[in-house]
Write a protein that holds these residues in place. Structure first.
Motif, mmCIF file in Angstrom:
data_model
loop_
_atom_site.group_PDB
_atom_site.id
_atom_site.type_symbol
_atom_site.label_atom_id
_atom_site.label_comp_id
_atom_site.label_asym_id
_atom_site.label_seq_id
_atom_site.Cartn_x
_atom_site.Cartn_y
_atom_site.Cartn_z
ATOM 1 N N ARG A 91 0.759 -1.124 0.220
ATOM 2 C CA ARG A 91 0.086 0.070 -0.008
ATOM 3 C C ARG A 91 0.652 1.260 -0.013
ATOM 4 O O ARG A 91 1.767 1.329 0.626
ATOM 5 C CB ARG A 91 -0.834 0.064 1.339
ATOM 6 C CG ARG A 91 -1.675 -1.220 1.337
ATOM 7 C CD ARG A 91 -2.722 -1.045 2.526
ATOM 8 N NE ARG A 91 -3.303 -2.405 3.011
ATOM 9 C CZ ARG A 91 -4.143 -2.662 3.738
ATOM 10 N NH1 ARG A 91 -4.521 -1.525 4.071
ATOM 11 N NH2 ARG A 91 -4.622 -3.775 4.136
ATOM 12 N N ARG A 146 -9.302 0.247 2.958
ATOM 13 C CA ARG A 146 -8.194 0.915 2.679
ATOM 14 C C ARG A 146 -8.085 2.104 3.304
ATOM 15 O O ARG A 146 -9.153 3.147 3.502
ATOM 16 C CB ARG A 146 -7.787 0.895 1.110
ATOM 17 C CG ARG A 146 -7.500 -0.196 0.402
ATOM 18 C CD ARG A 146 -6.201 -0.802 0.881
ATOM 19 N NE ARG A 146 -5.858 -1.895 0.307
ATOM 20 C CZ ARG A 146 -4.947 -2.074 -0.704
ATOM 21 N NH1 ARG A 146 -4.322 -1.056 -0.873
ATOM 22 N NH2 ARG A 146 -4.577 -3.227 -1.302
ATOM 23 N N LYS A 147 -6.897 2.598 3.996
ATOM 24 C CA LYS A 147 -6.728 3.771 4.631
ATOM 25 C C LYS A 147 -5.893 4.818 3.807
ATOM 26 O O LYS A 147 -5.364 5.857 4.629
ATOM 27 C CB LYS A 147 -5.892 3.687 6.140
ATOM 28 C CG LYS A 147 -6.887 2.499 7.054
ATOM 29 C CD LYS A 147 -8.262 3.416 7.274
ATOM 30 C CE LYS A 147 -8.964 2.193 8.314
ATOM 31 N NZ LYS A 147 -10.403 2.641 8.485
ATOM 32 N N HIS A 148 -5.901 4.743 2.482
ATOM 33 C CA HIS A 148 -5.091 5.311 1.847
ATOM 34 C C HIS A 148 -6.143 6.110 0.746
ATOM 35 O O HIS A 148 -7.092 5.655 0.519
ATOM 36 C CB HIS A 148 -3.906 4.937 1.284
ATOM 37 C CG HIS A 148 -4.152 3.928 0.293
ATOM 38 N ND1 HIS A 148 -4.373 4.080 -1.016
ATOM 39 C CD2 HIS A 148 -4.272 2.494 0.235
ATOM 40 C CE1 HIS A 148 -4.641 2.941 -1.786
ATOM 41 N NE2 HIS A 148 -4.463 1.874 -0.827
ATOM 42 N N THR A 149 -5.601 7.000 0.007
ATOM 43 C CA THR A 149 -6.200 7.712 -1.049
ATOM 44 C C THR A 149 -5.539 7.486 -2.420
ATOM 45 O O THR A 149 -4.336 6.889 -2.448
ATOM 46 C CB THR A 149 -6.531 9.164 -0.786
ATOM 47 O OG1 THR A 149 -5.310 9.808 -0.762
ATOM 48 C CG2 THR A 149 -7.142 9.582 0.522
ATOM 49 N N ASP A 188 0.664 3.956 1.408
ATOM 50 C CA ASP A 188 0.613 4.868 2.547
ATOM 51 C C ASP A 188 1.950 4.369 3.376
ATOM 52 O O ASP A 188 1.989 5.226 4.344
ATOM 53 C CB ASP A 188 -0.907 5.013 3.201
ATOM 54 C CG ASP A 188 -1.282 3.719 3.314
ATOM 55 O OD1 ASP A 188 -1.207 2.732 2.645
ATOM 56 O OD2 ASP A 188 -1.828 3.379 4.369
ATOM 57 N N ARG A 210 1.460 9.738 -5.066
ATOM 58 C CA ARG A 210 2.892 10.267 -4.282
ATOM 59 C C ARG A 210 3.883 8.909 -4.470
ATOM 60 O O ARG A 210 5.049 9.053 -4.484
ATOM 61 C CB ARG A 210 2.428 10.274 -2.825
ATOM 62 C CG ARG A 210 3.655 11.082 -2.108
ATOM 63 C CD ARG A 210 3.187 11.539 -0.616
ATOM 64 N NE ARG A 210 2.099 12.407 -0.942
ATOM 65 C CZ ARG A 210 0.761 12.376 -0.480
ATOM 66 N NH1 ARG A 210 0.260 11.118 0.102
ATOM 67 N NH2 ARG A 210 -0.115 13.156 -0.690
ATOM 68 N N ASP A 266 -2.224 9.410 -2.407
ATOM 69 C CA ASP A 266 -1.199 8.679 -1.934
ATOM 70 C C ASP A 266 -0.542 7.595 -2.887
ATOM 71 O O ASP A 266 0.834 7.361 -2.865
ATOM 72 C CB ASP A 266 -1.724 7.561 -0.772
ATOM 73 C CG ASP A 266 -1.959 8.499 0.442
ATOM 74 O OD1 ASP A 266 -1.497 9.654 0.685
ATOM 75 O OD2 ASP A 266 -2.976 7.917 1.142
ATOM 76 N N SER A 325 8.281 5.077 2.059
ATOM 77 C CA SER A 325 9.001 6.046 2.445
ATOM 78 C C SER A 325 10.502 6.048 1.533
ATOM 79 O O SER A 325 10.869 4.809 1.353
ATOM 80 C CB SER A 325 9.365 5.970 3.963
ATOM 81 O OG SER A 325 10.388 4.900 4.098
ATOM 82 N N ASP A 358 -11.379 7.089 -4.581
ATOM 83 C CA ASP A 358 -11.272 7.142 -3.028
ATOM 84 C C ASP A 358 -12.419 6.585 -2.541
ATOM 85 O O ASP A 358 -12.433 5.962 -1.205
ATOM 86 C CB ASP A 358 -11.161 8.792 -2.650
ATOM 87 C CG ASP A 358 -9.781 9.309 -3.114
ATOM 88 O OD1 ASP A 358 -8.982 8.390 -3.284
ATOM 89 O OD2 ASP A 358 -9.818 10.346 -2.979
#
Length: 444
Positions: A225, A262-265, A227, A271, A268, A230, A254
Motif C-alpha cells: 500500500r 483501505r486507509k489511503h487515497t 501509505d 505520491r 497516496d 518512504s 477514493d
C-alpha cells in the motif's frame, strides 16, 4: 460442484447425472429439475489416469451444457474450471495438438482463446522447463489493515507486531537453511501482506538475508500500500539489489478504497509512484475489477490512470470470494453486472498502450467466472509470476502460510510442504519446517 458453482442459483437445482463408457464412447445423461440432457463424447484413452481425466472432462461438459441450456447463460471460460488454462494449453501443445480445438470443445470464448495464445507468446522469453530451477518466496504476513476481500492470514500489524522480533529471527534461520538447497535460482520474491509496513530496521533484516541469496537475479518486493512508502525503505531496496516493486493500488477511486477497508487515497498512490521514480525499479500496479459498489466509470478511470503512470506491469484481478475474507461472510454471490464490460475495457486499453498479457489464472468463486491477468511491457515480464503460474520451477517458500513446491518435471508431479498459517504455531514449528524442507529439496 466446480461447474455448478459457475451458475448463479444452480446449487438450488435438483441435479442428477448418469455416466457410462463403452470403449471409446463416453455417455452422459444429466437431469436438471426434471429436464433431461444427453451428451456423447469419443475419447481414446491409455491407462487408468487418462481414462479418469477424460471421464471427468466429459462429465463436466455434459453438466455445463445442461446448466447453460436451463439458465440461458454461457460463460467466458466455458466448462474449464482449473485455475491455470495456460497449463492445459501447454499440455495439448506438448502432445502435438492445437489447444484451441480443445478450448472450443470446452466452450471457451474466442476472446479467451486469443488471450491464452497471447499469454503463451509473451511468456516465451522467460518460460523455461528445466529440472532444478528454483524461485525463493519470503512471506511477510503483516498489513496496516485487513481489506474486506482478503483471505490471507494477515491482520492489522497493531495486533501482530508483538510477534515480529521472533518472526524475523525465524525467517533468518529458515533462509540460512534454505540457501544450500537452491540449485539454480531464477528469482526472489518478498510478499505479504504488506512488506513495507515493517519499520526500516526490520525490513532491512529481511532484505539483507535475501540479498545474500539473490545475487543479481530478479528480486521483487511486494511493497504494497502506498501509505507505507518512504524514501528510507526505497533506499534500502536499492542498497540490497531489489529490481522490482509492487504498488497495490487496487483502485484510484477514493470512495472504493474506503469501502474495501483501505486507509489511503488515490493521491497516496500518485505520491508513491513519484517517490519511487528516481530509483529505476520495474513497477507493478494492481487493480481489481468488480470491487464493492464500483461503477464501470470508476473502474475504467482506474485503468486509464494506471496506464498513464506507465508501470512495467499492470495486473487486473477479478474480485473473488475467498474463505476467511469478511466479504465472503457478508455476501453469498458477487455481482456480475458490468463486469464483462470492465474486463473487455481493460484488455482493449492495455493492448492499445503496448502491454501484452503474460500470465493468467483463475480461482473458485470469481465474479462472473472471469480471470486474473498480468500485463507487461515488452521485455518486462516478471520471471517469478511465470514460474509460479506455470509450475515449471521449484518454489522454496519460507515464513508463515508459505507453501513450498518441489516440481519434479521428469515425473510430472509436485510435492508440497505448507507452513502453519497462524503466527504462534509457525514460530513453534519452524525448526521442524527447516528439516522437512531439507528432506524435500535435498533429495534431488
Amino acid at each position: 460442484m466446480d461447474v455448478v458453482r459457475l451458475f448463479d442459483g444452480a446449487d438450488t437445482f435438483s441435479i442428477g447425472h448418469v455416466f457410462s463408457c463403452d470403449g471409446e464412447n463416453f455417455e452422459n445423461t444429466v437431469t436438471v429439475d426434471g429436464r433431461s440432457f444427453s451428451r456423447r463424447d469419443v475419447f481414446r484413452t491409455q491407462g487408468t489416469l487418462e481414462f479418469k481425466s477424460m471421464a471427468k472432462r466429459s462429465s463436466k461438459l455434459a453438466l455445463y451444457e445442461a446448466l447453460a441450456a436451463v439458465t440461458g447463460k454461457r460463460l467466458p471460460w466455458g466448462a474449464l474450471t482449473g485455475i491455470r488454462p495456460t497449463r492445459l494449453a501447454y499440455q495439448e501443445m506438448a502432445a502435438g495438438r492445437d489447444f484451441a480445438a480443445l478450448f472450443r470443445t470446452m466452450g471457451v470464448s474466442e476472446e479467451n482463446i486469443s488471450l491464452t495464445a497471447r499469454v503463451l507468446a509473451a511468456q516465451q522469453p522467460v518460460y523455461e522447463r528445466r529440472e532444478g530451477n528454483c524461485d525463493l518466496f519470503i512471506s511477510l504476513p503483516f498489513c496496516p489493515t485487513k481489506c474486506t476481500y482478503c483471505s490471507f492470514i494477515t491482520a492489522p500489524i497493531a495486533g501482530t507486531e508483538k510477534y515480529l522480533p521472533a518472526y524475523l529471527s525465524a525467517l533468518e534461520a529458515e533462509l540460512a537453511g534454505a540457501a544450500p538447497l537452491i540449485r539454480r535460482l531464477r528469482s526472489v520474491y518478498i510478499g505479504g501482506g504488506t512488506p513495507f509496513v515493517l519499520a526500516p530496521k526490520d525490513l532491512e533484516r529481511v532484505l539483507a538475508e535475501a540479498a545474500k541469496i539473490a545475487r543479481g537475479c530478479e528480486f521483487t518486493v511486494e511493497a504494497g500500500r502506498p501509505d507505507v512508502f518512504s524514501e528510507e525503505k526505497l533506499d534500502l531496496c536499492k542498497k540490497y539489489g531489489v529490481t522490482r516493486l509492487c504498488i497495490n493500488a487496487q483502485s484510484f477511486s477514493d470512495r472504493t478504497l474506503a469501502a474495501i477497508g483501505r486507509k489511503h487515497t488515490a493521491e497516496d498512490v500518485f505520491r508513491a509512484f513519484a517517490m519511487t521514480a528516481p530509483y529505476g525499479f520495474d513497477l507493478n500496479c494492481d487493480l481489481i475489477a468488480g470491487l464493492t459498489g464500483e461503477s464501470f466509470g470508476e473502474f475504467s478511470d482506474s485503468v486509464d490512470t494506471a496506464v498513464a503512470l506507465a508501470p512495467a506491469n499492470i495486473t487486473v484481478h477479478t474480485l473473488c470470494l475467498k474463505r476467511g475474507a469478511r466479504l465472503k461472510e457478508e455476501t453469498a454471490r458477487l455481482r456480475e453486472d458490468g463486469l464483462a464490460e470492465m474486463i473487455a475495457y481493460s484488455r482493449e486499453k492495455l493492448t492499445a498502450a503496448g502491454y501484452e498479457p503474460y500470465y493468467l489464472y483463475r480461482q473458485k468463486y470469481m465474479a462472473g467466472a472471469h480471470e486474473n491477468v498480468g500485463w507487461t511491457k515488452p521485455g518486462k515480464a516478471c520471471v517469478y509470476n511465470v514460474d509460479v503460474m506455470e509450475e515449471t520451477a521449484d518454489n522454496l517458500a519460507v515464513g508463515g502460510n508459505a507453501i513450498s513446491k518441489r516440481v519434479i518435471l521428469r515425473e510430472n508431479r509436485i510435492e508440497r510442504l505448507a507452513s502453519p498459517k497462524d503466527l504462534p504455531t509457525y514460530l513453534e514449528k519452524y525448526p521442524r519446517l527447516i528439516e522437512a524442507r531439507k528432506a524435500l529439496f535435498g533429495a534431488q
